[in-house]
Design a protein around this motif. Sequence first.
Motif, PDB file in Angstrom:
ATOM      1  N   LEU A  31      47.769  45.142  24.847  1.00 22.54           N
ATOM      2  CA  LEU A  31      47.303  44.056  25.705  1.00 22.54           C
ATOM      3  C   LEU A  31      47.999  42.778  25.268  1.00 22.54           C
ATOM      4  CD1 LEU A  31      45.304  42.712  27.746  1.00 22.54           C
ATOM      5  CD2 LEU A  31      43.719  42.489  25.813  1.00 22.54           C
ATOM      6  N   ARG A  81      49.275  45.950  29.088  1.00 20.54           N
ATOM      7  CA  ARG A  81      48.541  45.233  30.131  1.00 20.54           C
ATOM      8  C   ARG A  81      48.748  43.748  29.875  1.00 20.54           C
ATOM      9  NH1 ARG A  81      43.250  45.787  29.206  1.00 20.54           N
ATOM     10  NH2 ARG A  81      43.648  46.746  27.198  1.00 20.54           N
ATOM     11  N   GLN A 102      47.317  40.043  30.624  1.00 19.35           N
ATOM     12  CA  GLN A 102      46.111  39.341  31.071  1.00 19.35           C
ATOM     13  C   GLN A 102      46.394  37.848  31.063  1.00 19.35           C
ATOM     14  OE1 GLN A 102      43.165  40.906  31.958  1.00 19.35           O
ATOM     15  NE2 GLN A 102      42.476  38.932  32.659  1.00 19.35           N
TER      16      GLN A 102
END
Length: 102
Positions: A41, A70, A72
């Motif tokens: 992340l 990912r 964010q």
Amino acid sequence: MTPLPSSSPPPSLSASPPAARRIDKKCIVDLLVAQVEAAQLIVINKVDMLEPPAANLLAELLQALNPTARIQRTVFARVSLACLIADDRESGGKSGESGKSG
């Protein structure tokens, strides 16, 4: 022990050869790239301070360095616990945005 005069730089910051400074910067860059490449992340904070094209370019660069991470985007470091512990299989590895509202 004799204290250094206040106008003198600390010994660790005294004039070092330019090559040594370049090596240090290269080591830092290598460390940062390694962290991005290993991340599951990646949180891009303070996106409200970036123009949308700059935020998109940053996200694209990070995704190019680590296609499985990912991404964010957030403001005020607002990231939900669910995002932090999300299983990549559940999220499909897609990027998202968090913390845009108030």
